[in-house]
Scaffold this active site. Structure first.
Site, PDB file in Angstrom:
ATOM      1  N   ARG A 175      -6.221  -4.383  -2.877  1.00 52.70           N
ATOM      2  CA  ARG A 175      -5.946  -3.006  -3.361  1.00 52.70           C
ATOM      3  C   ARG A 175      -6.701  -1.886  -2.473  1.00 52.70           C
ATOM      4  NH1 ARG A 175      -1.398  -0.332  -6.257  1.00 52.70           N
ATOM      5  NH2 ARG A 175      -3.195   0.123  -8.173  1.00 52.70           N
ATOM      6  N   LYS A 181      -5.176   4.955  -2.530  1.00 49.72           N
ATOM      7  CA  LYS A 181      -5.582   5.284  -4.019  1.00 49.72           C
ATOM      8  C   LYS A 181      -6.755   6.419  -4.063  1.00 49.72           C
ATOM      9  CE  LYS A 181      -4.630   3.301  -9.276  1.00 49.72           C
ATOM     10  NZ  LYS A 181      -4.155   4.694  -9.474  1.00 49.72           N
TER      11      LYS A 181
HETATM   12  N1  PXG Z   1       1.644   6.431  -8.574  1.00 51.51           N
HETATM   13  C1  PXG Z   1       0.255   6.721  -8.601  1.00 51.51           C
HETATM   14  C2  PXG Z   1       0.765   8.022  -7.575  1.00 51.51           C
HETATM   15  C3  PXG Z   1      -0.174   6.003  -9.160  1.00 51.51           C
HETATM   16  O1  PXG Z   1      -1.401   6.963  -9.380  1.00 51.51           O
HETATM   17  C4  PXG Z   1       1.133   4.306  -9.614  1.00 51.51           C
HETATM   18  C5  PXG Z   1       2.434   5.176  -8.589  1.00 51.51           C
HETATM   19  C6  PXG Z   1       1.665   3.132 -10.132  1.00 51.51           C
HETATM   20  O2  PXG Z   1       0.608   1.523  -9.638  1.00 51.51           O
HETATM   21  P1  PXG Z   1       0.762   0.488 -10.221  1.00 51.51           P
HETATM   22  O3  PXG Z   1      -0.935  -0.141  -9.380  1.00 51.51           O
HETATM   23  O4  PXG Z   1      -0.672   0.971 -11.470  1.00 51.51           O
HETATM   24  O5  PXG Z   1       1.637   0.349 -10.847  1.00 51.51           O
HETATM   25  C7  PXG Z   1      -0.284   5.295  -9.329  1.00 51.51           C
HETATM   26  C8  PXG Z   1      -1.425   3.692 -10.113  1.00 51.51           C
HETATM   27  C9  PXG Z   1      -3.528   6.729 -15.125  1.00 51.51           C
HETATM   28  C10 PXG Z   1      -3.744   6.981 -13.986  1.00 51.51           C
HETATM   29  O6  PXG Z   1      -4.624   7.459 -16.394  1.00 51.51           O
HETATM   30  C11 PXG Z   1      -2.550   6.120 -13.779  1.00 51.51           C
HETATM   31  C12 PXG Z   1      -2.874   5.908 -12.590  1.00 51.51           C
HETATM   32  C13 PXG Z   1      -3.382   5.726 -11.599  1.00 51.51           C
HETATM   33  C14 PXG Z   1      -4.588   6.204 -12.724  1.00 51.51           C
HETATM   34  C15 PXG Z   1      -4.993   7.216 -13.580  1.00 51.51           C
HETATM   35  O7  PXG Z   1      -2.007   6.925 -16.333  1.00 51.51           O
HETATM   36  N2  PXG Z   1      -1.329   4.873 -11.989  1.00 51.51           N
END
Ligand code: PXG
Length: 291
Positions: free
Chosen positions: A50, A150
């Site tokens: 990703r 991301k």
């Molecule tokens: N949506 C968004 C907008 C995200 O940033 C997720 C969904 C979940 O994706 P994953 O691949 O992690 O299952 C994310 C990712 C934090 C933090 O510190 C969390 C994310 C990104 C950056 C920081 O809580 N989540």
């Protein structure tokens, strides 16, 4: 603490980047957040894939191969002797000048890997569930900045988080520009209705979460009918269960949305089954390393 910076493992205090770095000046770059469970880097391949896809989409060429990136991550973990932690991989466009033109940064990409102890939501939250609120800031429209990227520019999500916190809530539900359910600020969202699972499709302007994909695999394995379907807030309100998924948060039950109690106001039956199955998968789905 040791940090990987452009090919070297250096002390945290030595890990410095230029004020002309376009990641700092413009949020011009990409990142990943990865979890490590008992020396197993959970879904590492998926996260690295990703990262390179996000980079490709913003025309950022990461100057090391995926294999070298994996080595950088493992080396950083080893240098910090961490077995259970959070990994942040950041690739920015690098040093340029005070102009947007990315050609000025050519060949200067900055690569940073930070590993640190994980900060979790309080344990009680997983037992009692979360109360969330819809906020006025809508998710970026895909034609402007696709949420599937991301990117280092997280202002859209930060604004939503500020609005939730200002209203006394821990998490914000973000809609898309048409008013359909998108996701939360760092988590994807799922609803359960009559024993079936619903989540917005990836084309709805959401990040295709890796935890979301794990939940979709689990529901397939358990033969729970699952739909990637456009949702309105109404569908969330009338469901019997709701939960959020993300690398940092894992799986969080939601028991109230915009003042509406979801189901019986307690973490749901299917939610709990998925939480248990998710825990199992964190013990097997990844790349193991030795300190
Ligand atoms: N949506 C968004 C907008 C995200 O940033 C997720 C969904 C979940 O994706 P994953 O691949 O992690 O299952 C994310 C990712 C934090 C933090 O510190 C969390 C994310 C990104 C950056 C920081 O809580 N989540």
């Amino acid at each position: 603490m040791k940090v990987f910076l452009n090919g070297k493992i250096v002390d945290k205090d030595q890990a410095k980047i230029s004020v002309f770095d376009h990641g700092f000046l413009y949020g011009d770059g990409v990142f990943e957040g990865i979890r490590v469970y008992s020396s197993l880097i959970f879904k590492l391949k998926e996260h690295v894939d990703r990262l390179y896809e996000s980079a490709q989409s913003i025309s950022l060429s990461i100057p090391i191969s995926k294999k070298e990136m994996v080595t950088a991550i493992v080396d950083t973990l080893k240098a910090n002797k961490l077995k259970d932690c959070y990994i942040r991989v950041i690739v920015s466009r690098g040093e340029g000048d005070l102009g947007l033109d990315p050609r000025k940064c050519k060949g200067n990409e900055t690569i940073v890997v930070i590993t640190d102890k994980i900060t979790l939501y309080p344990k009680e939250l997983y037992d009692i569930g979360m109360d969330i609120i819809t906020v006025p800031t809508v998710r970026n429209i895909p034609e402007a900045l696709n949420p599937q990227i991301k990117s280092l520019n997280y202002l859209n999500n930060i604004l939503a988080k500020i609005e939730a916190v200002n209203s006394g809530y821990q998490e914000a539900l973000m809609l898309d520009h048409l008013g359909y359910v998108a996701e939360c600020t760092g988590d994807n969202i799922f609803a359960v209705k009559n024993g079936e699972i619903y989540t917005p499709p990836q084309c709805m302007g959401i990040l295709r979460g890796i935890t979301r994909d794990v939940v979709l695999e689990i529901s397939k394995k358990l033969k729970i009918p699952t739909h990637e379907h456009v949702l309105t807030r109404h569908e969330l309100f009338i469901g019997q269960e709701c939960f959020l998924t993300g690398t940092a948060a894992e799986i969080v039950p939601v028991i109230k949305i915009d003042g509406r109690v979801i189901g019986d106001g307690k973490p749901g039956k299917l939610t709990k089954i998925i939480m248990k199955e998710f825990k199992k998968s964190t013990k097997v789905d990844g790349i193991k390393y030795k300190i």
